[in-house]
Motif scaffolding. Structure first.
Motif, PDB file in Angstrom:
ATOM      1  N   MET B   1      -4.600   3.134  -4.205  1.00 35.06           N
ATOM      2  CA  MET B   1      -3.176   3.450  -4.170  1.00 35.06           C
ATOM      3  C   MET B   1      -2.340   2.192  -4.402  1.00 35.06           C
ATOM      4  SD  MET B   1      -0.878   5.045  -1.081  1.00 35.06           S
ATOM      5  CE  MET B   1      -1.576   6.675  -1.059  1.00 35.06           C
ATOM      6  N   TYR B   2      -1.263   2.339  -5.168  1.00 27.39           N
ATOM      7  CA  TYR B   2      -0.374   1.205  -5.382  1.00 27.39           C
ATOM      8  C   TYR B   2       0.469   0.963  -4.121  1.00 27.39           C
ATOM      9  CZ  TYR B   2       3.746  -1.400  -6.556  1.00 27.39           C
ATOM     10  OH  TYR B   2       4.745  -2.334  -6.526  1.00 27.39           O
ATOM     11  N   LEU B   3       0.517  -0.290  -3.648  1.00 24.52           N
ATOM     12  CA  LEU B   3       1.347  -0.623  -2.492  1.00 24.52           C
ATOM     13  C   LEU B   3       2.268  -1.785  -2.839  1.00 24.52           C
ATOM     14  CD1 LEU B   3      -1.248  -0.522   0.436  1.00 24.52           C
ATOM     15  CD2 LEU B   3       0.405   1.237  -0.147  1.00 24.52           C
ATOM     16  N   SER B   4       3.486  -1.734  -2.339  1.00 30.37           N
ATOM     17  CA  SER B   4       4.417  -2.851  -2.538  1.00 30.37           C
ATOM     18  C   SER B   4       4.004  -4.009  -1.621  1.00 30.37           C
ATOM     19  CB  SER B   4       5.839  -2.398  -2.211  1.00 30.37           C
ATOM     20  OG  SER B   4       5.948  -2.169  -0.816  1.00 30.37           O
ATOM     21  N   ARG B   5       4.591  -5.173  -1.826  1.00 26.95           N
ATOM     22  CA  ARG B   5       4.243  -6.326  -0.974  1.00 26.95           C
ATOM     23  C   ARG B   5       4.577  -6.059   0.482  1.00 26.95           C
ATOM     24  NH1 ARG B   5       6.216 -12.002  -2.964  1.00 26.95           N
ATOM     25  NH2 ARG B   5       5.312 -12.498  -0.946  1.00 26.95           N
ATOM     26  N   GLU B   6       5.723  -5.434   0.686  1.00 35.06           N
ATOM     27  CA  GLU B   6       6.158  -5.072   2.039  1.00 35.06           C
ATOM     28  C   GLU B   6       5.138  -4.134   2.704  1.00 35.06           C
ATOM     29  OE1 GLU B   6       8.814  -5.063   4.223  1.00 35.06           O
ATOM     30  OE2 GLU B   6       8.950  -3.025   5.013  1.00 35.06           O
ATOM     31  N   GLN B   7       4.683  -3.142   1.938  1.00 32.12           N
ATOM     32  CA  GLN B   7       3.700  -2.188   2.493  1.00 32.12           C
ATOM     33  C   GLN B   7       2.358  -2.882   2.760  1.00 32.12           C
ATOM     34  OE1 GLN B   7       3.960   0.601  -0.737  1.00 32.12           O
ATOM     35  NE2 GLN B   7       5.874   1.503   0.019  1.00 32.12           N
ATOM     36  N   GLU B   8       1.960  -3.790   1.858  1.00 22.38           N
ATOM     37  CA  GLU B   8       0.731  -4.565   2.074  1.00 22.38           C
ATOM     38  C   GLU B   8       0.802  -5.344   3.390  1.00 22.38           C
ATOM     39  OE1 GLU B   8      -2.053  -4.891   0.484  1.00 22.38           O
ATOM     40  OE2 GLU B   8      -1.783  -4.286  -1.604  1.00 22.38           O
ATOM     41  N   LYS B   9       1.949  -5.965   3.603  1.00 23.34           N
ATOM     42  CA  LYS B   9       2.128  -6.774   4.816  1.00 23.34           C
ATOM     43  C   LYS B   9       1.999  -5.900   6.066  1.00 23.34           C
ATOM     44  CE  LYS B   9       5.720 -10.044   4.610  1.00 23.34           C
ATOM     45  NZ  LYS B   9       7.103 -10.308   4.182  1.00 23.34           N
ATOM     46  N   MET B  10       2.632  -4.745   5.993  1.00 22.47           N
ATOM     47  CA  MET B  10       2.573  -3.841   7.148  1.00 22.47           C
ATOM     48  C   MET B  10       1.139  -3.397   7.412  1.00 22.47           C
ATOM     49  SD  MET B  10       4.740  -0.313   7.720  1.00 22.47           S
ATOM     50  CE  MET B  10       6.370  -0.969   7.560  1.00 22.47           C
ATOM     51  N   LEU B  11       0.447  -3.054   6.332  1.00 22.07           N
ATOM     52  CA  LEU B  11      -0.935  -2.570   6.454  1.00 22.07           C
ATOM     53  C   LEU B  11      -1.855  -3.671   6.978  1.00 22.07           C
ATOM     54  CD1 LEU B  11      -2.542   0.026   5.855  1.00 22.07           C
ATOM     55  CD2 LEU B  11      -3.036  -0.894   3.593  1.00 22.07           C
ATOM     56  N   ASN B  12      -1.561  -4.920   6.627  1.00 22.54           N
ATOM     57  CA  ASN B  12      -2.392  -6.039   7.074  1.00 22.54           C
ATOM     58  C   ASN B  12      -2.048  -6.518   8.476  1.00 22.54           C
ATOM     59  OD1 ASN B  12      -3.839  -6.027   4.721  1.00 22.54           O
ATOM     60  ND2 ASN B  12      -2.445  -7.458   3.683  1.00 22.54           N
ATOM     61  N   GLY B  13      -1.113  -5.843   9.111  1.00 20.84           N
ATOM     62  CA  GLY B  13      -0.866  -6.161  10.520  1.00 20.84           C
ATOM     63  C   GLY B  13       0.213  -7.190  10.769  1.00 20.84           C
ATOM     64  N   GLU B  14       0.984  -7.562   9.745  1.00 22.17           N
ATOM     65  CA  GLU B  14       2.018  -8.575   9.974  1.00 22.17           C
ATOM     66  C   GLU B  14       3.154  -8.079  10.867  1.00 22.17           C
ATOM     67  OE1 GLU B  14       3.361 -11.081   6.768  1.00 22.17           O
ATOM     68  OE2 GLU B  14       1.411 -10.934   5.771  1.00 22.17           O
ATOM     69  N   TYR B  15       3.295  -6.767  10.971  1.00 25.49           N
ATOM     70  CA  TYR B  15       4.315  -6.209  11.879  1.00 25.49           C
ATOM     71  C   TYR B  15       3.690  -5.689  13.179  1.00 25.49           C
ATOM     72  CZ  TYR B  15       7.054  -6.294   7.574  1.00 25.49           C
ATOM     73  OH  TYR B  15       7.683  -6.680   6.417  1.00 25.49           O
ATOM     74  N   GLY B  16       2.410  -5.955  13.357  1.00 23.92           N
ATOM     75  CA  GLY B  16       1.744  -5.527  14.578  1.00 23.92           C
ATOM     76  C   GLY B  16       0.772  -4.366  14.360  1.00 23.92           C
ATOM     77  N   TRP B  17      -0.042  -4.164  15.370  1.00 21.38           N
ATOM     78  CA  TRP B  17      -1.128  -3.181  15.315  1.00 21.38           C
ATOM     79  C   TRP B  17      -0.623  -1.756  15.092  1.00 21.38           C
ATOM     80  CZ3 TRP B  17      -2.615   1.098  18.202  1.00 21.38           C
ATOM     81  CH2 TRP B  17      -3.942   1.532  18.026  1.00 21.38           C
ATOM     82  N   VAL B  18       0.436  -1.407  15.821  1.00 19.97           N
ATOM     83  CA  VAL B  18       0.950  -0.034  15.760  1.00 19.97           C
ATOM     84  C   VAL B  18       1.361   0.346  14.330  1.00 19.97           C
ATOM     85  CG1 VAL B  18       3.005   1.324  16.325  1.00 19.97           C
ATOM     86  CG2 VAL B  18       1.709   0.240  18.146  1.00 19.97           C
ATOM     87  N   TYR B  19       2.099  -0.566  13.675  1.00 18.38           N
ATOM     88  CA  TYR B  19       2.590  -0.258  12.329  1.00 18.38           C
ATOM     89  C   TYR B  19       1.462  -0.269  11.312  1.00 18.38           C
ATOM     90  CZ  TYR B  19       7.113  -0.568  14.477  1.00 18.38           C
ATOM     91  OH  TYR B  19       8.176  -0.333  15.294  1.00 18.38           O
ATOM     92  N   ALA B  20       0.479  -1.145  11.543  1.00 21.03           N
ATOM     93  CA  ALA B  20      -0.684  -1.173  10.652  1.00 21.03           C
ATOM     94  C   ALA B  20      -1.442   0.154  10.730  1.00 21.03           C
ATOM     95  CB  ALA B  20      -1.601  -2.340  11.020  1.00 21.03           C
ATOM     96  N   ARG B  21      -1.653   0.664  11.972  1.00 20.58           N
ATOM     97  CA  ARG B  21      -2.368   1.940  12.119  1.00 20.58           C
ATOM     98  C   ARG B  21      -1.554   3.089  11.529  1.00 20.58           C
ATOM     99  NH1 ARG B  21      -5.225  -1.234  13.324  1.00 20.58           N
ATOM    100  NH2 ARG B  21      -5.574  -0.960  11.127  1.00 20.58           N
ATOM    101  N   ALA B  22      -0.239   3.085  11.797  1.00 24.19           N
ATOM    102  CA  ALA B  22       0.605   4.176  11.314  1.00 24.19           C
ATOM    103  C   ALA B  22       0.591   4.227   9.787  1.00 24.19           C
ATOM    104  CB  ALA B  22       2.036   4.016  11.837  1.00 24.19           C
ATOM    105  N   LEU B  23       0.706   3.050   9.151  1.00 23.87           N
ATOM    106  CA  LEU B  23       0.706   3.053   7.684  1.00 23.87           C
ATOM    107  C   LEU B  23      -0.679   3.379   7.138  1.00 23.87           C
ATOM    108  CD1 LEU B  23       2.789   2.718   5.443  1.00 23.87           C
ATOM    109  CD2 LEU B  23       1.875   0.438   5.035  1.00 23.87           C
TER     110      LEU B  23
END
Lengths: 131, 390
Positions: B1-23
């Protein structure tokens, strides 16, 4: 004898244990006791086992039940299924329970029994049957 | 799936565990369905918040996510729970009161609006072609069919993940090419009082996306019809001729028109109760809009009969407790069981009845199964009449 089966990895993680084969679609909401780790229609314990089944069905509340399994310590070691669906994917991602889609499900379940061990190493694209 | 840089960051946990799991939930479910990218949403509406349904595992999940820092990133609303928030219902059990209030508290602290209604469009009207992530099938189909917005029928946890991340997977009804009418149904011979039954018929008999012709323009009746078809079937969009905004759907070249008449929907209507039957009259599924609520006040103020062993149950959005405080007091004084911010379908009933009389096909669909009641579908006005011995 086949002993390696190719899988799609949905949630990766090491997994090694005895299988419990429930060759059916499971509604985690209603058909599972999350406090005991039991599949109610067959009265079988999946806690600490490699849970092999066709897939999930029923209410999306099922995802929360899967999350609960990890929280209550009644979770299977990993899940191996024939088909992914949103309930199962959501539940296992949130609970961080490894989930694999086995490509050749029908042959796979014929090759496993109570006396075999299922093994998956994180990063590998297959599961192995030992014994 | 294509992801933007912002989405990549979220998925990699830069905004924390909760957001990484949610995304991760959204990405992985999207990938399994074949979605190629994510789409930003402007409004998430979460279902699956009733303690009766989600129990301890659901409560535990919401509590964990809250305490790990989950906060909504977009405007987000909440479906009804399992208790009357006004706390005076004669028939909705309050046995899970503390548990439901605990769920509500965590959701509020996460930033959800305290709507507790299945008509979230009362609080924010979706715009044409706006992307949403809504749970609650009756609201989803209303958003797509009436407002021309774009949302799939999300399960509770997926809508919650969308509320936290502000994204959902670009798939299904988000894409214009999937919003294609392939049959026309002429419903001009069906009277409005039977739209609940018509909706049940549509849900069970029609698989593809239909266009309804010869349809009433009354939003209260359309709400009933759409909710019923989304309950008995898996519809997320039913195109309504001259109502659904243009350019929010496509039409197949060669399509046939099917006629449906009242004989065909008879089995869904059910039969009239007798004078001996103890009647539960129910209106407010989906919740009453303000016009329906004012109509109810008018009907009751003109009616001087008593209810006997019958009961009129009415469910309304939480916000009416402020907006219609005096009217609610008046209706209660006339014996009407007004319940606020809850849904009888996901609640326990503490009294028994012989008959359910309602304008709602959705209520018939669920309550006849859960509470083993005989059912009769009729108009809003006639429902009130039958309860008050008319």
């Amino acid at each position: 004898m086949f002993n390696k089966f190719v899988v799609d990895i949905i949630v990766d993680g090491d997994c090694r244990g005895k299988p419990l084969v429930l060759d059916t679609y499971i509604s985690f909401f209603g058909e599972v006791d999350p406090y005991k780790g039991i599949h109610l229609p067959t009265n079988s314990l999946f806690k600490g086992r490699v849970m092999v089944f066709r897939g999930a069905r029923g209410s999306t509340v099922g995802s929360y039940i899967i999350y609960g399994l990890k929280k209550y310590g009644t979770n299977p070691l990993c899940m191996i299924v024939s088909k992914p669906d949103p309930i199962l994917i959501t539940g296992t991602v949130l609970a961080e329970i490894p989930l694999f889609i086995v490509k050749n499900y029908d042959v796979f379940i014929k090759n496993i029994s109570e006396n075999t061990i299922i093994l998956h190493r994180k990063g590998e694209g297959w599961v192995e049957i030992i014994g | 799936m294509y992801l933007s840089r912002e989405q990549e960051k979220m998925l990699n946990g830069e905004y924390g565990w909760v957001y990484a799991r949610a995304l991760e939930v959204i990405v992985k479910v999207g990938e399994s369905l074949g979605a190629e990218k994510l789409v930003p949403i402007v409004h998430a509406h979460i279902s699956g918040v009733s303690y009766t349904n989600i129990g301890e595992p659901g409560l535990g999940f919401i509590k964990d996510f809250y305490s790990k820092g989950a906060r909504v990133r977009v405007y987000s609303t909440i479906n009804p729970g399992c208790i009357d928030l006004a706390g005076s219902s004669q028939v909705i059990s309050s046995s899970f009161r503390e548990k439901q209030l605990e769920i509500n508290m965590y959701l509020e602290k996460m930033g959800f609006e305290k709507t507790f209604t299945c008509i979230p469009y009362l609080h924010r009207k979706p715009g044409i072609n706006e992307h949403l992530a809504w749970g609650e099938s009756s609201a989803v189909i209303f958003a797509n069919s009436i407002f021309g917005a774009r949302t799939n029928r999300e399960g509770g946890p997926l809508a919650l993940a969308a509320a936290l991340t502000g994204y959902t997977y670009y798939w299904g009804l988000h894409i214009l090419d999937n919003r294609v009418v392939s049959t026309k149904i002429d419903v001009s011979s069906i009277r409005g009082e039977y739209y609940g039954a018509l909706g049940l018929w549509l849900g069970e008999h029609i698989r593809e996306i239909p266009m309804l012709t010869g349809i009433s323009g009354r939003l209260d009746l359309l709400k009933i019809l759409l909710a019923a078809s989304a309950a008995s079937g898996d519809h997320g969009l039913i195109v309504l001729e001259n109502i659904t905004p243009e350019k929010t759907y496509l039409v197949n070249d060669k399509i046939e028109t099917v006629f449906v008449d009242e004989n065909e929907i008879e089995e869904y209507i059910g039969s009239m109760p007798s004078r001996k039957d103890k009647i539960l009259g129910y209106i407010g599924c989906p919740h009453l809009d303000p016009y329906e609520f004012e109509k109810l006040v008018e009907i009751i103020s003109k009616n001087d009969k008593g209810v006997g062993d019958n009961l009129l149950l009415v469910s309304i959005p939480y916000i009416y407790m402020e907006v219609f405080k005096d009217e609610i007091g008046f209706l209660k004084s006339r014996g009407v069981d007004i319940v606020v911010g809850t849904c009888p379908i996901v609640s326990k009933l503490s009294r028994e009845f012989d008959y359910l009389v309602t304008n709602s096909g959705k209520a018939v669909f669920y309550m006849s199964r859960l509470h083993k009641l005989n059912t009769y579908i009729t108009s809003f006005e006639r429902t009130v009449d039958l309860v008050y011995g008319g």
